[in-house]
Design a protein around this motif. Structure first.
Motif, PDB file in Angstrom:
ATOM      1  N   PHE A   1      -4.925  29.338  71.861  1.00 17.99           N
ATOM      2  CA  PHE A   1      -4.989  27.952  72.308  1.00 17.99           C
ATOM      3  C   PHE A   1      -4.182  27.033  71.407  1.00 17.99           C
ATOM      4  N   ASN A   2      -3.798  25.886  71.958  1.00 20.48           N
ATOM      5  CA  ASN A   2      -3.162  24.846  71.152  1.00 20.48           C
ATOM      6  C   ASN A   2      -4.112  24.453  70.025  1.00 20.48           C
ATOM      7  N   THR A   3      -3.551  23.947  68.962  1.00 22.70           N
ATOM      8  CA  THR A   3      -4.319  23.537  67.785  1.00 22.70           C
ATOM      9  C   THR A   3      -5.471  22.602  68.152  1.00 22.70           C
ATOM     10  N   LYS A   4      -5.268  21.751  69.129  1.00 20.94           N
ATOM     11  CA  LYS A   4      -6.288  20.788  69.561  1.00 20.94           C
ATOM     12  C   LYS A   4      -7.592  21.469  69.969  1.00 20.94           C
ATOM     13  N   PHE A   5      -7.497  22.642  70.626  1.00 14.36           N
ATOM     14  CA  PHE A   5      -8.684  23.300  71.172  1.00 14.36           C
ATOM     15  C   PHE A   5      -9.234  24.409  70.287  1.00 14.36           C
ATOM     16  N   ARG A   6      -8.545  24.762  69.229  1.00 14.37           N
ATOM     17  CA  ARG A   6      -8.998  25.870  68.382  1.00 14.37           C
ATOM     18  C   ARG A   6     -10.371  25.644  67.767  1.00 14.37           C
ATOM     19  N   PRO A   7     -10.680  24.446  67.229  1.00 14.30           N
ATOM     20  CA  PRO A   7     -12.031  24.263  66.676  1.00 14.30           C
ATOM     21  C   PRO A   7     -13.128  24.472  67.724  1.00 14.30           C
ATOM     22  N   ALA A   8     -12.901  24.028  68.947  1.00 12.88           N
ATOM     23  CA  ALA A   8     -13.898  24.201  70.005  1.00 12.88           C
ATOM     24  C   ALA A   8     -14.081  25.683  70.328  1.00 12.88           C
ATOM     25  N   VAL A   9     -12.976  26.413  70.428  1.00 11.57           N
ATOM     26  CA  VAL A   9     -13.058  27.838  70.757  1.00 11.57           C
ATOM     27  C   VAL A   9     -13.703  28.607  69.605  1.00 11.57           C
ATOM     28  N   GLU A  10     -13.353  28.254  68.372  1.00 12.88           N
ATOM     29  CA  GLU A  10     -13.982  28.904  67.211  1.00 12.88           C
ATOM     30  C   GLU A  10     -15.481  28.657  67.198  1.00 12.88           C
ATOM     31  N   LEU A  11     -15.888  27.423  67.494  1.00 12.43           N
ATOM     32  CA  LEU A  11     -17.315  27.108  67.536  1.00 12.43           C
ATOM     33  C   LEU A  11     -18.016  27.897  68.631  1.00 12.43           C
ATOM     34  N   LEU A  12     -17.401  27.980  69.804  1.00 14.67           N
ATOM     35  CA  LEU A  12     -17.995  28.772  70.890  1.00 14.67           C
ATOM     36  C   LEU A  12     -18.235  30.210  70.447  1.00 14.67           C
ATOM     37  N   LEU A  13     -17.220  30.822  69.866  1.00 11.43           N
ATOM     38  CA  LEU A  13     -17.330  32.219  69.449  1.00 11.43           C
ATOM     39  C   LEU A  13     -18.337  32.408  68.326  1.00 11.43           C
ATOM     40  N   ASN A  14     -18.261  31.558  67.297  1.00  4.84           N
ATOM     41  CA  ASN A  14     -19.157  31.699  66.146  1.00  4.84           C
ATOM     42  C   ASN A  14     -20.607  31.417  66.517  1.00  4.84           C
ATOM     43  N   HIS A  15     -20.835  30.371  67.277  1.00  6.24           N
ATOM     44  CA  HIS A  15     -22.206  30.018  67.670  1.00  6.24           C
ATOM     45  C   HIS A  15     -22.796  31.122  68.552  1.00  6.24           C
ATOM     46  N   SER A  16     -21.993  31.633  69.445  1.00  9.52           N
ATOM     47  CA  SER A  16     -22.455  32.712  70.316  1.00  9.52           C
ATOM     48  C   SER A  16     -22.820  33.951  69.509  1.00  9.52           C
ATOM     49  N   ALA A  17     -21.996  34.285  68.529  1.00  5.35           N
ATOM     50  CA  ALA A  17     -22.265  35.459  67.690  1.00  5.35           C
ATOM     51  C   ALA A  17     -23.501  35.246  66.810  1.00  5.35           C
ATOM     52  N   ASP A  18     -23.643  34.037  66.253  1.00  6.12           N
ATOM     53  CA  ASP A  18     -24.740  33.765  65.315  1.00  6.12           C
ATOM     54  C   ASP A  18     -26.082  33.508  66.008  1.00  6.12           C
ATOM     55  N   TYR A  19     -26.057  32.864  67.164  1.00  4.72           N
ATOM     56  CA  TYR A  19     -27.303  32.413  67.801  1.00  4.72           C
ATOM     57  C   TYR A  19     -27.516  32.972  69.205  1.00  4.72           C
ATOM     58  N   ASN A  20     -26.588  33.806  69.661  1.00  2.00           N
ATOM     59  CA  ASN A  20     -26.709  34.438  70.974  1.00  2.00           C
ATOM     60  C   ASN A  20     -26.830  33.423  72.115  1.00  2.00           C
ATOM     61  N   SER A  21     -26.162  32.294  71.944  1.00  2.00           N
ATOM     62  CA  SER A  21     -26.129  31.262  72.980  1.00  2.00           C
ATOM     63  C   SER A  21     -24.911  30.376  72.750  1.00  2.00           C
ATOM     64  N   LEU A  22     -24.564  29.624  73.768  1.00  2.00           N
ATOM     65  CA  LEU A  22     -23.477  28.660  73.608  1.00  2.00           C
ATOM     66  C   LEU A  22     -24.011  27.416  72.917  1.00  2.00           C
TER      67      LEU A  22
ATOM     68  N   GLN B   1     -22.957  19.262  70.267  1.00  2.00           N
ATOM     69  CA  GLN B   1     -22.485  19.969  69.075  1.00  2.00           C
ATOM     70  C   GLN B   1     -20.991  20.228  69.182  1.00  2.00           C
ATOM     71  N   LEU B   2     -20.595  20.735  70.309  1.00  2.00           N
ATOM     72  CA  LEU B   2     -19.192  21.087  70.537  1.00  2.00           C
ATOM     73  C   LEU B   2     -18.292  19.873  70.381  1.00  2.00           C
ATOM     74  N   ASN B   3     -18.659  18.779  71.006  1.00  2.00           N
ATOM     75  CA  ASN B   3     -17.842  17.571  70.938  1.00  2.00           C
ATOM     76  C   ASN B   3     -17.813  16.979  69.534  1.00  2.00           C
ATOM     77  N   ALA B   4     -18.943  16.989  68.842  1.00  2.00           N
ATOM     78  CA  ALA B   4     -18.998  16.423  67.495  1.00  2.00           C
ATOM     79  C   ALA B   4     -18.187  17.248  66.499  1.00  2.00           C
ATOM     80  N   ILE B   5     -18.308  18.542  66.575  1.00  2.00           N
ATOM     81  CA  ILE B   5     -17.642  19.413  65.601  1.00  2.00           C
ATOM     82  C   ILE B   5     -16.164  19.594  65.928  1.00  2.00           C
ATOM     83  N   SER B   6     -15.846  19.745  67.191  1.00  2.00           N
ATOM     84  CA  SER B   6     -14.452  20.012  67.562  1.00  2.00           C
ATOM     85  C   SER B   6     -13.622  18.737  67.671  1.00  2.00           C
ATOM     86  N   LYS B   7     -14.270  17.581  67.806  1.00  2.00           N
ATOM     87  CA  LYS B   7     -13.590  16.291  67.973  1.00  2.00           C
ATOM     88  C   LYS B   7     -12.773  16.228  69.266  1.00  2.00           C
TER      89      LYS B   7
END
Length: 98
Positions: free
Chosen positions: A38-59, A64-70
């Protein structure tokens, strides 16, 4: 055959919106989702999706997504099986293209 020829920012945003809209859809394609596709703009959102899913087994929650990814993202309402099929076809092509 893919309808999309250029994976511009609007298309990439649409893909992220699909990913946050449907837990089953995200689960089906999470193994091919890579932030570097993804473009740099969307990478934080995609990273959060993947990490949160792996850590908490949910999206993560949209707030959260909007606050962290900006990146202000909105889910897509009423995703049907036809929409899912389109997304899976296009997203697979996008990932291969990248």
């Amino acid at each position: 055959m893919s309808d999309i020829k250029e994976y511009n920012e609007e298309i990439q945003e649409l893909f992220v919106r699909f990913l946050i809209s449907d837990n089953d859809l995200f689960a089906r394609c999470q193994n091919i989702v890579h932030p570097e596709h993804f473009n740099t703009k969307f990478r934080p959102a995609v990273e959060l999706l993947l990490n949160h899913s792996a850590d908490y087994n949910s999206l993560p929650k949209l707030e959260q997504l909007n606050a962290i990814s900006k990146v202000p993202l909105e889910p897509i309402e009423n995703v049907t099986p036809d929409h899912q099929n389109w997304f899976m076809d296009e997203f697979e092509t996008f990932c291969r293209h990248k």
